[in-house]
Scaffold this motif. Sequence first.
Motif, PDB file in Angstrom:
ATOM      1  N   PHE A  64      -0.808  -3.113   7.333  1.00  0.00           N
ATOM      2  CA  PHE A  64      -0.933  -1.732   6.844  1.00  0.00           C
ATOM      3  C   PHE A  64       0.406  -1.008   6.743  1.00  0.00           C
ATOM      4  O   PHE A  64       0.431   0.209   6.606  1.00  0.00           O
ATOM      5  CB  PHE A  64      -1.887  -0.915   7.736  1.00  0.00           C
ATOM      6  CG  PHE A  64      -3.263  -1.471   7.862  1.00  0.00           C
ATOM      7  CD1 PHE A  64      -4.187  -1.325   6.835  1.00  0.00           C
ATOM      8  CD2 PHE A  64      -3.646  -2.151   9.004  1.00  0.00           C
ATOM      9  CE1 PHE A  64      -5.466  -1.840   6.943  1.00  0.00           C
ATOM     10  CE2 PHE A  64      -4.924  -2.670   9.125  1.00  0.00           C
ATOM     11  CZ  PHE A  64      -5.841  -2.518   8.091  1.00  0.00           C
ATOM     12  N   ASN A  65       1.515  -1.732   6.811  1.00  0.00           N
ATOM     13  CA  ASN A  65       2.821  -1.063   6.825  1.00  0.00           C
ATOM     14  C   ASN A  65       3.479  -0.984   5.453  1.00  0.00           C
ATOM     15  O   ASN A  65       4.555  -0.414   5.331  1.00  0.00           O
ATOM     16  CB  ASN A  65       3.771  -1.776   7.793  1.00  0.00           C
ATOM     17  CG  ASN A  65       4.223  -3.138   7.267  1.00  0.00           C
ATOM     18  OD1 ASN A  65       3.375  -3.964   6.900  1.00  0.00           O
ATOM     19  ND2 ASN A  65       5.517  -3.372   7.220  1.00  0.00           N
ATOM     20  N   LEU A  66       2.848  -1.545   4.424  1.00  0.00           N
ATOM     21  CA  LEU A  66       3.499  -1.584   3.110  1.00  0.00           C
ATOM     22  C   LEU A  66       3.063  -0.454   2.180  1.00  0.00           C
ATOM     23  O   LEU A  66       3.533  -0.390   1.042  1.00  0.00           O
ATOM     24  CB  LEU A  66       3.226  -2.927   2.422  1.00  0.00           C
ATOM     25  CG  LEU A  66       3.828  -4.158   3.102  1.00  0.00           C
ATOM     26  CD1 LEU A  66       3.571  -5.398   2.260  1.00  0.00           C
ATOM     27  CD2 LEU A  66       5.326  -3.984   3.341  1.00  0.00           C
ATOM     28  N   ALA A  67       2.183   0.422   2.629  1.00  0.00           N
ATOM     29  CA  ALA A  67       1.734   1.530   1.791  1.00  0.00           C
ATOM     30  C   ALA A  67       1.683   2.798   2.629  1.00  0.00           C
ATOM     31  O   ALA A  67       1.440   2.740   3.834  1.00  0.00           O
ATOM     32  CB  ALA A  67       0.361   1.235   1.180  1.00  0.00           C
ATOM     33  N   PRO A  68       1.907   3.949   2.005  1.00  0.00           N
ATOM     34  CA  PRO A  68       1.869   5.214   2.749  1.00  0.00           C
ATOM     35  C   PRO A  68       0.455   5.609   3.123  1.00  0.00           C
ATOM     36  O   PRO A  68      -0.538   5.048   2.630  1.00  0.00           O
ATOM     37  CB  PRO A  68       2.491   6.206   1.764  1.00  0.00           C
ATOM     38  CG  PRO A  68       2.229   5.623   0.416  1.00  0.00           C
ATOM     39  CD  PRO A  68       2.268   4.137   0.589  1.00  0.00           C
ATOM     40  N   ALA A  69       0.357   6.603   3.982  1.00  0.00           N
ATOM     41  CA  ALA A  69      -0.939   7.000   4.530  1.00  0.00           C
ATOM     42  C   ALA A  69      -1.939   7.391   3.457  1.00  0.00           C
ATOM     43  O   ALA A  69      -3.137   7.118   3.591  1.00  0.00           O
ATOM     44  CB  ALA A  69      -0.741   8.161   5.508  1.00  0.00           C
ATOM     45  N   GLN A  70      -1.476   8.019   2.383  1.00  0.00           N
ATOM     46  CA  GLN A  70      -2.429   8.484   1.377  1.00  0.00           C
ATOM     47  C   GLN A  70      -3.182   7.336   0.714  1.00  0.00           C
ATOM     48  O   GLN A  70      -4.306   7.507   0.237  1.00  0.00           O
ATOM     49  CB  GLN A  70      -1.756   9.361   0.324  1.00  0.00           C
ATOM     50  CG  GLN A  70      -0.588   8.731  -0.404  1.00  0.00           C
ATOM     51  CD  GLN A  70       0.741   9.114   0.196  1.00  0.00           C
ATOM     52  OE1 GLN A  70       0.852   9.244   1.415  1.00  0.00           O
ATOM     53  NE2 GLN A  70       1.758   9.307  -0.647  1.00  0.00           N
ATOM     54  N   VAL A  71      -2.581   6.141   0.700  1.00  0.00           N
ATOM     55  CA  VAL A  71      -3.276   4.975   0.151  1.00  0.00           C
ATOM     56  C   VAL A  71      -4.470   4.614   1.030  1.00  0.00           C
ATOM     57  O   VAL A  71      -5.584   4.405   0.546  1.00  0.00           O
ATOM     58  CB  VAL A  71      -2.310   3.785   0.025  1.00  0.00           C
ATOM     59  CG1 VAL A  71      -3.063   2.495  -0.307  1.00  0.00           C
ATOM     60  CG2 VAL A  71      -1.262   4.076  -1.045  1.00  0.00           C
ATOM     61  N   TRP A  72      -4.254   4.544   2.332  1.00  0.00           N
ATOM     62  CA  TRP A  72      -5.341   4.183   3.250  1.00  0.00           C
ATOM     63  C   TRP A  72      -6.356   5.304   3.361  1.00  0.00           C
ATOM     64  O   TRP A  72      -7.536   5.043   3.597  1.00  0.00           O
ATOM     65  CB  TRP A  72      -4.775   3.832   4.617  1.00  0.00           C
ATOM     66  CG  TRP A  72      -3.624   2.893   4.559  1.00  0.00           C
ATOM     67  CD1 TRP A  72      -2.369   3.096   5.041  1.00  0.00           C
ATOM     68  CD2 TRP A  72      -3.607   1.589   3.957  1.00  0.00           C
ATOM     69  NE1 TRP A  72      -1.555   2.011   4.789  1.00  0.00           N
ATOM     70  CE2 TRP A  72      -2.294   1.071   4.124  1.00  0.00           C
ATOM     71  CE3 TRP A  72      -4.555   0.819   3.286  1.00  0.00           C
ATOM     72  CZ2 TRP A  72      -1.934  -0.187   3.646  1.00  0.00           C
ATOM     73  CZ3 TRP A  72      -4.187  -0.429   2.810  1.00  0.00           C
ATOM     74  CH2 TRP A  72      -2.902  -0.922   2.995  1.00  0.00           C
ATOM     75  N   GLY A  73      -5.944   6.523   3.170  1.00  0.00           N
ATOM     76  CA  GLY A  73      -6.878   7.646   3.245  1.00  0.00           C
ATOM     77  C   GLY A  73      -7.861   7.699   2.095  1.00  0.00           C
ATOM     78  O   GLY A  73      -8.866   8.401   2.175  1.00  0.00           O
ATOM     79  N   ARG A  74      -7.598   6.959   1.017  1.00  0.00           N
ATOM     80  CA  ARG A  74      -8.499   6.950  -0.135  1.00  0.00           C
ATOM     81  C   ARG A  74      -9.687   6.012   0.051  1.00  0.00           C
ATOM     82  O   ARG A  74     -10.627   6.058  -0.722  1.00  0.00           O
ATOM     83  CB  ARG A  74      -7.753   6.514  -1.405  1.00  0.00           C
ATOM     84  CG  ARG A  74      -6.770   7.513  -1.928  1.00  0.00           C
ATOM     85  CD  ARG A  74      -6.507   7.285  -3.416  1.00  0.00           C
ATOM     86  NE  ARG A  74      -6.045   5.943  -3.699  1.00  0.00           N
ATOM     87  CZ  ARG A  74      -4.766   5.595  -3.811  1.00  0.00           C
ATOM     88  NH1 ARG A  74      -3.821   6.514  -3.610  1.00  0.00           N
ATOM     89  NH2 ARG A  74      -4.412   4.355  -4.094  1.00  0.00           N
ATOM     90  N   SER A  75      -9.623   5.116   1.006  1.00  0.00           N
ATOM     91  CA  SER A  75     -10.691   4.136   1.153  1.00  0.00           C
ATOM     92  C   SER A  75     -11.973   4.823   1.653  1.00  0.00           C
ATOM     93  O   SER A  75     -11.913   5.903   2.256  1.00  0.00           O
ATOM     94  CB  SER A  75     -10.268   3.053   2.140  1.00  0.00           C
ATOM     95  OG  SER A  75     -10.168   3.583   3.446  1.00  0.00           O
TER      96      SER A  75
END
Length: 214
Positions: free
Chosen positions: A130-141
Amino acid sequence: MRIGVLGTGAMAAALAGSWARAGHELLIGGRSAAKAETLAGRVGGRAGSLREAAGFGSVVLLAVPYAALADTLRRAGADEGTLRGRTVVDCTNPLDMATMEPAPELLDGGPSAARRIAGLVGGAHVVKGFNLAPAQVWGRSPYGPGDAPVDVPLCGDDEAALAAVRTLVGEMGCEPLDGGGLERAGLLEATAAVAAGLWGQGRQPGAVFGPAGG
């Protein structure tokens, strides 16, 4: 699944929120009790101390700035065995979060953040991801129909720990990828440093690689 969360920032909020929506039970611990309470209220979990979060479940998310790693793990009781036998998900990057510049040890060939963490957590199983994308990417799931899933490379040495994290990745609508053993985690961290530099220039890192194949 019971998941402890060490951290109260954007990455902790995004990943914990995704896992809470998937039905997992969360306990949020932070260096600030007030911030832990606030985040727990946002994602639907409970708040506690760092030590309580470390001992809460089989999986523990470590989502704090690189500079705070040692202090966070000390306050979580890692040197006393609170994390022994648990899966520690490491999403940290050795970057100065104010400038997005790599930490000197990343440039000088020092140990990766994941290796440093593995040396501090006393018998836990560290999985880098999970370190290759910023938080907003994971927050969209979770991602919906027609959305391109995000690939999540994972590095780790324990198969049971990797299986648990693969499950968490899949529940977010993302695709887990085999990134190799923990000795390869430094390559993910170096990639993140390059990506951060591109984002800082207003560029999309994916454009660097281009489409594969003929």
